[in-house]
Design an enzyme around this catalytic site. Structure first.
Site, PDB file in Angstrom:
ATOM      1  CB  SER A  22      11.455  29.578 -12.822  1.00 25.60           C
ATOM      2  OG  SER A  22      10.268  29.834 -13.562  1.00 25.60           O
ATOM      3  CG  ASP A  23       6.734  27.237  -8.523  1.00 26.87           C
ATOM      4  OD1 ASP A  23       7.305  26.139  -8.379  1.00 26.87           O
ATOM      5  OD2 ASP A  23       5.511  27.399  -8.348  1.00 26.87           O
ATOM      6  CD  GLN A  24       3.604  27.048 -15.879  1.00 20.38           C
ATOM      7  OE1 GLN A  24       3.437  25.856 -16.061  1.00 20.38           O
ATOM      8  NE2 GLN A  24       3.981  27.873 -16.836  1.00 20.38           N
TER       9      GLN A  24
END
Length: 195
Positions: free
Chosen positions: A70-72
């Site tokens: 996951s990455d934001q």
């Protein structure tokens, strides 16, 4: 299906806490991945590329696993905003976003290292920030110093919500770091039984 172990390719305690809410056993492994963005990428493309990179990096040393990456990326006034990582940078970020709309692109992938299947999704959340005085920013960062580890400098699940005027999203979990509703769908697709 042969049971496979679940790995969260992240050292983020925020994401770990989100995943722990499902009562599924998992291991957290910090990916050694270059998290720089590329100039030609959109924020959504950056978030997805990095989520895949994290999962694939961990997959090199962990076979027979389901790996969550996951990455934001936060985006405001045509600028990508990362994690401030210091109180001074967090204060500058909050001054920059004061009274502005921010877009958060949160990517999640689930990589099955046995079958090679890669499920992926990018969530878009729009946040409108309140107009913030320097005194408000200073008080906030004094009370919630770990906001320096949050994209955009505001921890929405804590006191950061006092800085926010509105949030538009299909999954409120995404702003914290993991689009859980989509991730649950990925688990179901892999045959994981949830309560």
């Amino acid at each position: 299906m042969t049971p496979v172990a679940l790995i969260l390719a992240s050292s983020s305690r925020f994401r770990q806490a989100q995943l722990a809410n499902l009562n599924l056993p998992f291991e957290s492994v910090s990916p050694d991945a270059d998290e720089r963005s590329f100039e030609q990428e959109t924020p959504a493309q950056t978030a997805l590329r990095l989520a895949i990179l994290k999962a694939e990096t961990v997959a090199k040393t962990h076979t027979n696993h389901l790996i969550i990456g996951s990455d934001q990326v936060a985006f405001c006034q045509n600028t990508q905003l990362g994690k401030p990582m210091s109180l001074d940078k967090a204060a500058a970020t909050l001054r920059f976003t004061s009274g502005q709309d921010m877009d958060f692109y949160t990517a999640v992938v689930l990589l099955n290292t046995v079958t090679g299947r890669l499920q992926q999704h990018v969530d878009h959340t729009r946040v409108t920030m309140r107009a913030l005085s320097d005194a408000t920013i200073a008080r906030y960062l004094e009370c919630e110093p770990d906001a320096i580890y949050c994209a955009g400098g505001a921890k929405s699940e804590g006191l950061g919500q006092t800085l926010i005027e509105s949030i538009t999203t299909t999954d409120p979990n995404a702003l914290i770091g993991l689009p859980m509703l989509k991730l649950i769908g990925f688990f179901i697709n892999e045959g994981i039984v949830l309560p």
